[in-house]
Design a protein around this motif. Structure first.
Motif, PDB file in Angstrom:
ATOM      1  N   LEU A  17      10.712 -16.036   9.259  1.00  0.00           N
ATOM      2  CA  LEU A  17       9.569 -15.988  10.168  1.00  0.00           C
ATOM      3  C   LEU A  17       8.465 -15.088   9.620  1.00  0.00           C
ATOM      4  N   ALA A  18       8.854 -13.975   8.991  1.00  0.00           N
ATOM      5  CA  ALA A  18       7.851 -13.091   8.380  1.00  0.00           C
ATOM      6  C   ALA A  18       7.112 -13.815   7.268  1.00  0.00           C
ATOM      7  N   GLU A  19       7.850 -14.533   6.424  1.00  0.00           N
ATOM      8  CA  GLU A  19       7.210 -15.296   5.350  1.00  0.00           C
ATOM      9  C   GLU A  19       6.293 -16.375   5.911  1.00  0.00           C
ATOM     10  N   GLY A  20       6.734 -17.018   6.997  1.00  0.00           N
ATOM     11  CA  GLY A  20       5.893 -18.035   7.619  1.00  0.00           C
ATOM     12  C   GLY A  20       4.613 -17.456   8.191  1.00  0.00           C
ATOM     13  N   GLY A  21       4.709 -16.293   8.831  1.00  0.00           N
ATOM     14  CA  GLY A  21       3.526 -15.651   9.381  1.00  0.00           C
ATOM     15  C   GLY A  21       2.551 -15.199   8.303  1.00  0.00           C
ATOM     16  N   LEU A  22       3.078 -14.658   7.207  1.00  0.00           N
ATOM     17  CA  LEU A  22       2.216 -14.198   6.117  1.00  0.00           C
ATOM     18  C   LEU A  22       1.468 -15.359   5.461  1.00  0.00           C
ATOM     19  N   GLY A  23       2.088 -16.543   5.463  1.00  0.00           N
ATOM     20  CA  GLY A  23       1.467 -17.686   4.819  1.00  0.00           C
ATOM     21  C   GLY A  23       0.646 -18.556   5.739  1.00  0.00           C
ATOM     22  N   THR A  24       0.502 -18.172   7.007  1.00  0.00           N
ATOM     23  CA  THR A  24      -0.255 -18.965   7.971  1.00  0.00           C
ATOM     24  C   THR A  24      -1.703 -18.503   8.015  1.00  0.00           C
ATOM     25  N   SER A  25      -2.606 -19.447   7.872  1.00  0.00           N
ATOM     26  CA  SER A  25      -4.032 -19.126   7.924  1.00  0.00           C
ATOM     27  C   SER A  25      -4.499 -19.080   9.380  1.00  0.00           C
ATOM     28  N   TRP A  26      -5.055 -17.949   9.779  1.00  0.00           N
ATOM     29  CA  TRP A  26      -5.564 -17.819  11.146  1.00  0.00           C
ATOM     30  C   TRP A  26      -6.713 -18.787  11.388  1.00  0.00           C
ATOM     31  N   LEU A  81       4.823  -1.824  -4.362  1.00  0.00           N
ATOM     32  CA  LEU A  81       5.238  -1.265  -3.077  1.00  0.00           C
ATOM     33  C   LEU A  81       4.599  -1.993  -1.897  1.00  0.00           C
ATOM     34  N   TYR A  82       3.482  -2.698  -2.132  1.00  0.00           N
ATOM     35  CA  TYR A  82       2.798  -3.367  -1.023  1.00  0.00           C
ATOM     36  C   TYR A  82       3.641  -4.474  -0.388  1.00  0.00           C
ATOM     37  N   PRO A  83       4.271  -5.361  -1.172  1.00  0.00           N
ATOM     38  CA  PRO A  83       5.127  -6.368  -0.530  1.00  0.00           C
ATOM     39  C   PRO A  83       6.271  -5.762   0.255  1.00  0.00           C
ATOM     40  N   ILE A  84       6.868  -4.695  -0.288  1.00  0.00           N
ATOM     41  CA  ILE A  84       7.972  -4.044   0.415  1.00  0.00           C
ATOM     42  C   ILE A  84       7.480  -3.427   1.719  1.00  0.00           C
ATOM     43  N   ALA A  85       6.309  -2.796   1.665  1.00  0.00           N
ATOM     44  CA  ALA A  85       5.761  -2.164   2.870  1.00  0.00           C
ATOM     45  C   ALA A  85       5.441  -3.200   3.938  1.00  0.00           C
ATOM     46  N   VAL A  86       4.860  -4.332   3.527  1.00  0.00           N
ATOM     47  CA  VAL A  86       4.506  -5.376   4.492  1.00  0.00           C
ATOM     48  C   VAL A  86       5.753  -5.920   5.188  1.00  0.00           C
ATOM     49  N   GLY A 137       3.696 -14.086  -2.421  1.00  0.00           N
ATOM     50  CA  GLY A 137       4.648 -14.620  -3.396  1.00  0.00           C
ATOM     51  C   GLY A 137       6.002 -13.949  -3.295  1.00  0.00           C
ATOM     52  N   PHE A 138       6.006 -12.632  -3.118  1.00  0.00           N
ATOM     53  CA  PHE A 138       7.262 -11.899  -2.963  1.00  0.00           C
ATOM     54  C   PHE A 138       7.984 -12.342  -1.690  1.00  0.00           C
ATOM     55  N   ALA A 139       7.228 -12.471  -0.589  1.00  0.00           N
ATOM     56  CA  ALA A 139       7.835 -12.894   0.675  1.00  0.00           C
ATOM     57  C   ALA A 139       8.378 -14.312   0.572  1.00  0.00           C
ATOM     58  N   GLU A 140       7.662 -15.187  -0.131  1.00  0.00           N
ATOM     59  CA  GLU A 140       8.129 -16.564  -0.287  1.00  0.00           C
ATOM     60  C   GLU A 140       9.443 -16.606  -1.072  1.00  0.00           C
ATOM     61  N   GLY A 141       9.524 -15.803  -2.142  1.00  0.00           N
ATOM     62  CA  GLY A 141      10.767 -15.742  -2.912  1.00  0.00           C
ATOM     63  C   GLY A 141      11.913 -15.197  -2.089  1.00  0.00           C
TER      64      GLY A 141
END
Length: 490
Positions: free
Chosen positions: A64-73, A211-216, A258-262
């Motif tokens: 769900l986090a990956e889906g939210g990050l990849g969704t265009s508002w 560190l940014y992908p991990i923090a997100v 990209g990190f979240a998608e992987g």
């Protein structure tokens, strides 16, 4: 360890196979789990439904986090009312129709029928878009389907938990009130955590870009935990939090996605393999007919009716309603939710799990390959829109500036525009162009081309306006602004 490595390598190879065949990859991963199980070549005996549920929930948070990050508002905003109606009214209609079929046609008790009706009423974004990725669709359709799949998990989970509770189910208005309250709490927490996280990440430069992908993802997970602790919907909280973060123009945003998608792929692979292990194939034969009957009613009656009831007030064309009716693919979520009655000790829960497993596999095999064909037949599969630019920002803290990396896609209207015609604000400039593997410093008359990568340096005060201008030109060409094309997220 060797077995796990081999499974992961086979699963990664299966991604390529599924992309060519048009089938959602979940079927391949489930097959790997079944092959490793007690009736397969691996002969592994696994029956821990509670562990499967815990791991499934954790994987679902990541997905769900990956889906939210990849969704265009921008794409999702116009579709928000339609998606909300599908996630609430549509789920209610689907549960009622499917539960009635499970009771009267398949002979299940009412509690079991309601559980299975709720379990299979959740759609799966990963399954839908794994077969639609080769078919360009209007943004209003993709936005609606994507938002629906992110929203409907929350009410479905609440319904399944309520139906699995011991004792008679009374006072439906109380249950509806509880669902709305939990959704409101989850939404408020998700939006708040996402906004606070975005503000923090934009004003605090981390020492390393990795560190940014991990923090997100840590912020998104915090939203889930906070929502659950507040007796709200943690799943809605994590999706909305990731949606805010994904549209907040954070530093290194493409790398984060990209990190979240992987990580999402890894979560799906592990979850589906584990669910496949939980299945005992030789026990499925007696539940094939009930699964086919329930799935048929769900596919040709419940889903189209829920779409019609939910979208007719919004005057959506019948072609879009037809496509979205057939696009109600079931994936990871129903199989995970089918473990809830097993953990709760509901009578006949093993049979419910088997029915859901068969239903998901069979009807995904039917709907998956035919979905792109149906989109083209309805005249909805050939509408290409100008692709948005890929813009990655890296903060230059000591220089009080930002380095923007801009990728020009094939369908961008920035093709053929001169550097001077970008009309960037004072304080921003194109410093480098990479074309066909060769880099050069552009002049004001340099013509930009498809596939170019630009490096744009912008000072702190004009960073946002520079990105907005670049996106506007990407959508509207050199006359963007004069023709009303905006680079802002609508």
């Amino acid at each position: 360890m060797l077995l796990c490595s081999l499974v992961l390598l086979v699963a990664v190879a299966a991604v390529r196979v599924s992309s060519r065949s048009g089938l959602p990859s979940l079927l391949v991963y489930l097959g790997i789990g079944v092959a490793m199980g007690v009736d397969g070549i691996g002969h592994l005996s696994f029956s821990d439904a509670e562990l499967t549920q815990v791991i499934g929930y954790a994987a679902l948070v990541v997905i769900l986090a990956e889906g939210g990050l990849g969704t265009s508002w921008k794409e999702m905003k116009p579709a928000l009312p339609s998606a909300a109606a599908l996630a609430l009214v549509g789920v209610a209609v689907s549960v009622g129709v499917t539960a009635s079929a499970a009771h009267y046609l398949a002979g299940l008790e009412w509690r079991q029928a309601l559980i299975i009706g709720a379990v299979v009423s959740s759609t799966d974004a990963a399954a839908v878009f794994s077969v639609l990725r080769r078919v360009p669709l209007p943004s209003r359709i993709t936005g609606t389907l994507e938002a629906e799949s992110g929203f409907n998990d929350a009410p479905v989970v609440i319904l399944v938990l309520a139906f699995c509770t011991a004792g008679p189910i009374e006072h439906w208005y109380v249950l509806i009130g509880e669902i709305l309250l939990e959704l409101a709490i989850g939404a408020a927490i998700g939006l708040a955590v996402g906004w606070l996280g975005a503000v923090g990440l934009r004003h605090v430069a981390l020492p390393a870009s990795g560190l940014y992908p991990i923090a997100v993802l840590a912020i998104a997970t915090t939203a889930y935990a906070a929502g659950a602790m507040a007796h709200g919907s943690g799943f809605l909280a994590v999706y909305l939090c990731a949606l805010v973060l994904g549209n907040a123009k954070l530093p290194h945003a493409p790398a984060t996605r990209g990190f979240a998608e992987g990580l999402g792929w890894v979560a799906q692979i592990g979850m589906f393999v584990l669910l496949g292990l939980l299945v005992t194939p030789h026990e499925l034969a007696g539940d094939v007919l009930p699964a086919l009957v329930i799935g048929l009613v769900l596919t040709v009656v419940a889903r189209p009716l829920s779409v019609f009831v939910s979208l007719t007030p919004f005057k959506r064309p019948w072609r879009e309603q037809a496509l979205m009716s057939w696009a109600g693919l079931r994936g990871a979520v129903p199989i995970i939710l089918a473990t809830i009655p097993m953990v709760a000790g509901v009578r006949g829960s093993e049979r419910l799990f088997n029915i859901v497993f068969i239903l998901v596999v069979v009807y995904t095999l039917v709907q998956g390959p035919t979905l792109p064909w149906l989109a083209r037949r309805l005249g909805l599969g050939n509408q290409a829109e100008a692709a948005d630019l890929g813009v990655e920002s890296a903060p230059l803290e000591r220089l009080r500036g930002h380095l923007l990396s801009v990728a020009i896609p094939e369908t961008s209207r920035m093709h053929g525009v001169e550097v001077s015609e970008l009309r960037l604000p004072t304080g921003a400039a194109v410093t480098l162009v990479v074309r066909d593997g060769r880099s050069f410093v552009p002049t004001p008359s340099t013509l930009l081309q498809r596939g170019d990568e630009l490096l744009v340096v912008a000072t702190d005060p004009v960073r946002d306006s520079a990105e907005e201008r670049l996106r506007a030109v990407g959508r509207g060409g050199k006359l963007a602004g004069w023709l009303g094309t905006s680079g802002k997220e609508a």
